[in-house]
Design a protein around this motif. Structure first.
Motif, PDB file in Angstrom:
ATOM      1  N   UNK A   1       0.750  -1.065   0.085  1.00  8.78           N
ATOM      2  CA  UNK A   1       0.044   0.043   0.042  1.00  8.78           C
ATOM      3  C   UNK A   1       0.979   1.144   0.031  1.00  8.78           C
ATOM      4  N   UNK A   2       2.248   1.232  -0.424  1.00  3.11           N
ATOM      5  CA  UNK A   2       3.163   2.239  -0.559  1.00  3.11           C
ATOM      6  C   UNK A   2       3.574   2.841  -2.007  1.00  3.11           C
ATOM      7  N   UNK A   3       3.256   3.845  -2.261  1.00  3.01           N
ATOM      8  CA  UNK A   3       3.934   4.273  -3.553  1.00  3.01           C
ATOM      9  C   UNK A   3       5.038   5.215  -3.406  1.00  3.01           C
ATOM     10  N   UNK A   4       6.283   4.628  -3.874  1.00  2.07           N
ATOM     11  CA  UNK A   4       7.429   5.578  -4.285  1.00  2.07           C
ATOM     12  C   UNK A   4       7.384   5.996  -5.655  1.00  2.07           C
ATOM     13  N   UNK A   5       6.843   7.065  -6.037  1.00  6.72           N
ATOM     14  CA  UNK A   5       6.889   7.581  -7.293  1.00  6.72           C
ATOM     15  C   UNK A   5       5.847   8.771  -7.489  1.00  6.72           C
ATOM     16  N   UNK A   6       5.312   8.889  -8.440  1.00  8.25           N
ATOM     17  CA  UNK A   6       4.311  10.033  -8.545  1.00  8.25           C
ATOM     18  C   UNK A   6       2.621   9.845  -8.908  1.00  8.25           C
ATOM     19  N   UNK A   7       1.870  10.226  -8.081  1.00  8.78           N
ATOM     20  CA  UNK A   7       0.637  10.055  -8.195  1.00  8.78           C
ATOM     21  C   UNK A   7      -0.126  11.258  -8.960  1.00  8.78           C
ATOM     22  N   UNK A   8      -0.876  11.154  -9.839  1.00  7.03           N
ATOM     23  CA  UNK A   8      -1.595  12.029 -10.359  1.00  7.03           C
ATOM     24  C   UNK A   8      -3.103  11.819 -10.521  1.00  7.03           C
ATOM     25  N   UNK A   9      -3.614  12.704  -9.861  1.00 10.14           N
ATOM     26  CA  UNK A   9      -5.038  12.420  -9.379  1.00 10.14           C
ATOM     27  C   UNK A   9      -6.047  12.781 -10.568  1.00 10.14           C
ATOM     28  N   UNK A  10      -7.048  12.228 -10.119  1.00 13.60           N
ATOM     29  CA  UNK A  10      -8.407  12.045 -10.969  1.00 13.60           C
ATOM     30  C   UNK A  10      -8.890  13.352 -10.853  1.00 13.60           C
ATOM     31  N   UNK A  11      -9.881  13.796 -11.695  1.00 18.24           N
ATOM     32  CA  UNK A  11     -10.740  14.805 -11.855  1.00 18.24           C
ATOM     33  C   UNK A  11     -12.132  14.497 -11.262  1.00 18.24           C
ATOM     34  N   UNK A  12     -12.175  14.322 -10.148  1.00 18.66           N
ATOM     35  CA  UNK A  12     -13.818  14.086  -9.773  1.00 18.66           C
ATOM     36  C   UNK A  12     -14.069  12.521  -9.512  1.00 18.66           C
ATOM     37  N   UNK A  13     -15.360  12.260  -9.510  1.00 18.60           N
ATOM     38  CA  UNK A  13     -15.820  11.049  -9.304  1.00 18.60           C
ATOM     39  C   UNK A  13     -16.180  10.263 -10.459  1.00 18.60           C
ATOM     40  N   UNK A  14     -15.393   9.063 -10.533  1.00 12.99           N
ATOM     41  CA  UNK A  14     -15.651   8.170 -11.670  1.00 12.99           C
ATOM     42  C   UNK A  14     -16.981   7.591 -11.950  1.00 12.99           C
ATOM     43  N   UNK A  15     -17.414   7.113 -10.887  1.00 13.71           N
ATOM     44  CA  UNK A  15     -18.624   6.422 -10.986  1.00 13.71           C
ATOM     45  C   UNK A  15     -19.944   7.460 -11.072  1.00 13.71           C
ATOM     46  N   UNK A  16     -19.899   8.665 -10.382  1.00 15.08           N
ATOM     47  CA  UNK A  16     -20.747   9.622 -10.337  1.00 15.08           C
ATOM     48  C   UNK A  16     -20.757  10.192 -11.952  1.00 15.08           C
ATOM     49  N   UNK A  17     -19.591  10.263 -12.352  1.00 12.66           N
ATOM     50  CA  UNK A  17     -19.684  10.953 -14.022  1.00 12.66           C
ATOM     51  C   UNK A  17     -20.489   9.828 -15.013  1.00 12.66           C
ATOM     52  N   UNK A  18     -20.206   8.781 -14.780  1.00 10.28           N
ATOM     53  CA  UNK A  18     -20.905   7.620 -15.619  1.00 10.28           C
ATOM     54  C   UNK A  18     -22.511   7.494 -15.373  1.00 10.28           C
ATOM     55  N   UNK A  19     -22.658   7.633 -14.011  1.00  8.20           N
ATOM     56  CA  UNK A  19     -24.283   7.628 -13.499  1.00  8.20           C
ATOM     57  C   UNK A  19     -24.909   8.784 -13.836  1.00  8.20           C
ATOM     58  N   UNK A  20     -24.197   9.938 -13.930  1.00 16.07           N
ATOM     59  CA  UNK A  20     -24.931  10.964 -14.457  1.00 16.07           C
ATOM     60  C   UNK A  20     -25.237  11.268 -15.978  1.00 16.07           C
ATOM     61  N   UNK A  21     -24.384  10.564 -16.823  1.00 17.85           N
ATOM     62  CA  UNK A  21     -24.483  10.323 -18.129  1.00 17.85           C
ATOM     63  C   UNK A  21     -25.718   9.390 -18.323  1.00 17.85           C
ATOM     64  N   UNK A  22     -25.705   8.253 -17.748  1.00 16.35           N
ATOM     65  CA  UNK A  22     -26.778   7.266 -17.787  1.00 16.35           C
ATOM     66  C   UNK A  22     -28.096   8.105 -17.517  1.00 16.35           C
ATOM     67  N   UNK A  23     -28.116   8.755 -16.488  1.00 18.24           N
ATOM     68  CA  UNK A  23     -29.315   9.397 -16.049  1.00 18.24           C
ATOM     69  C   UNK A  23     -29.954  10.457 -17.051  1.00 18.24           C
ATOM     70  N   UNK A  24     -29.027  11.127 -17.558  1.00 16.29           N
ATOM     71  CA  UNK A  24     -29.502  12.414 -18.414  1.00 16.29           C
ATOM     72  C   UNK A  24     -29.405  12.354 -19.668  1.00 16.29           C
ATOM     73  N   UNK A  25     -28.625  11.142 -20.486  1.00 16.83           N
ATOM     74  CA  UNK A  25     -28.564  11.041 -21.533  1.00 16.83           C
ATOM     75  C   UNK A  25     -30.034  10.513 -22.493  1.00 16.83           C
ATOM     76  N   UNK A  26     -30.406  11.140 -23.557  1.00 18.81           N
ATOM     77  CA  UNK A  26     -31.895  10.818 -24.259  1.00 18.81           C
ATOM     78  C   UNK A  26     -31.949   9.214 -24.460  1.00 18.81           C
ATOM     79  N   UNK A  27     -32.999   8.829 -24.063  1.00 16.39           N
ATOM     80  CA  UNK A  27     -32.970   7.100 -24.346  1.00 16.39           C
ATOM     81  C   UNK A  27     -34.222   6.892 -25.000  1.00 16.39           C
ATOM     82  N   UNK A  28     -35.127   7.689 -25.169  1.00 17.54           N
ATOM     83  CA  UNK A  28     -36.291   7.469 -26.270  1.00 17.54           C
ATOM     84  C   UNK A  28     -37.386   6.875 -25.417  1.00 17.54           C
ATOM     85  N   UNK A  29     -38.296   6.080 -26.146  1.00 17.57           N
ATOM     86  CA  UNK A  29     -39.180   5.262 -25.452  1.00 17.57           C
ATOM     87  C   UNK A  29     -39.021   3.782 -25.383  1.00 17.57           C
TER      88      UNK A  29
END
Length: 385
Positions: A253-281
């Motif tokens: 659980x230890x890193x000797x190196x560089x950690x480049x952080x994500x921009x926000x929540x991975x699951x939230x972004x995907x769920x928001x797309x699924x919730x708001x994208x047009x799906x038709x009937x």
């Protein structure tokens, strides 16, 4: 370029990772490929699996392995493709020697990731391999890719695969300790950069130098890959794969190196797309038991709970899930269909184990996998009623 100059920092919490291993870590001094550094990386993967985690390997080295067999250099695209075809077997054989469980080769091209159906097929295959406790080893399909369709290098391929399998972290094993403020050999003032919150033009300027003779990507391509991963909500960790202590520390659980952080929540972004994208009937009607499983247990939608199929849609299309008999037409959930409407009508109401018998094939046991499904809150359901 001492890896320990970076000190130690805690790894982000993770359950599934993509580990990218470059050619410089696999190439033997006398040609071909070597276990010298790969053995330590494989030991890390094995230890992680024992801890209940999953790792997908993105491995370079096919062209280097082919060169070792024929003792020749590649002068053009066609020769590189031929050497890659020859070397792939040697790369997979190397990884298989290092694991006591089966290793599977997965070759991907640009078209596989651009075409929606092939993208879903690739994701389903990788998910199934992980479920079967197999170690997937991914590489670009160099034998058929041409320059204008190539993904470019395996750093960027690894970022794409990390998003493809919904990884929590992207691990890039390289031959240097991590990102420095300047070229670590040419610039005596260069200092380790252990944390990057966001990839800015100033950060990109730190990535000096080109790839080695055996690789196609330098630090700049690693930052490009990290940027893609960050946009998908995935942290990227850069570390020296040649340092056995650094690799062993990852399992602790230890890193000797560089950690480049994500921009926000991975699951939230995907769920928001699924919730708001047009799906038709188009969509499906489900029974009360399926609706309860979706809402209370966060389960996937299985064919046994499907009562009716409405409209026409293809595999990978966004569809809506409604309760059978609900005259208000309330939408319970939305998600990506694993089967097209025609096939779904044939398996509706049947057990998942019967899918292959009925259709002659199966893309998985679910109509909509829980990773591709989002429940709609009551207010959103009211708006859709």
């Amino acid at each position: 370029m001492d890896a320990h100059a970076f000190g130690a920092q805690a790894l982000p919490a993770w359950r599934r990772a993509v580990l990218k291993v470059g050619s410089s870590l696999l190439a033997a001094d006398s040609g071909g490929v070597s276990e010298r550094y790969a053995a330590g990386l494989a030991a890390f993967v094995t230890r992680s699996r024992e801890q209940g985690r999953e790792v997908v390997i993105v491995s370079s080295g096919a062209v280097a392995a082919g060169r070792g067999v024929l003792h020749t250099e590649a002068a053009g695209l066609t020769q590189r493709q031929a050497l890659a075809a020859l070397g792939q077997a040697h790369v997979i054989a190397l990884w298989q020697r290092l694991f006591s469980v089966p290793v599977a080769q997965v070759l991907l091209s640009h078209d596989d990731l651009r075409n929606r159906r092939r993208y879903l097929n690739a994701r389903a295959t990788l998910r199934e391999l992980l479920r079967l406790q197999v170690v997937p080893v991914v590489n670009e399909n160099d034998t058929v890719a041409v320059d204008e369709l190539k993904l470019g290098d395996n750093d960027n391929l690894a970022a794409v695969v990390a998003a493809l399998v919904d990884a929590d972290v992207l691990l890039i094993a390289t031959d240097i300790a991590g990102l420095y403020s300047g070229h670590p050999v040419r610039d005596p003032q260069a200092r380790p950069v252990p944390q990057v919150e966001r990839i800015t033009p100033e950060i990109v300027k730190m990535a000096a130098g080109e790839a080695g003779t055996l690789g196609t990507g330098g630090m700049r391509t690693k930052l490009e890959a990290a940027g893609k991963a960050a946009a998908a909500g995935i942290d990227t960790l850069l570390f020296c794969g040649r340092d056995g202590d650094v690799v062993a520390a990852l399992a602790e659980g230890r890193l000797h190196g560089t950690c480049i952080r994500a921009h926000g929540d991975r699951l939230l972004a995907r769920k928001l797309w699924l919730r708001n994208a047009p799906a038709g009937l188009h969509g499906v009607r489900v029974d009360a038991g399926a609706a309860q499983a979706l809402g209370a247990r966060g389960a996937s939608l299985l064919p046994g709970g499907v009562v009716a199929v409405e409209g026409e849609f293809g595999r990978g299309d966004l569809i809506e899930v409604r309760l059978a008999g609900d005259t208000g037409d309330t939408v319970l959930a939305r998600g990506l269909a694993q089967y097209n409407a025609t096939d779904l009508r044939r398996i509706a109401g049947r057990h998942s184990r019967d899918i292959e018998t009925i259709l002659g094939y199966r893309y998985g046991e679910a109509v909509i996998h829980r990773d591709d499904l989002v429940l709609l809150p009551m207010d959103a359901r009211a708006e859709n009623a």
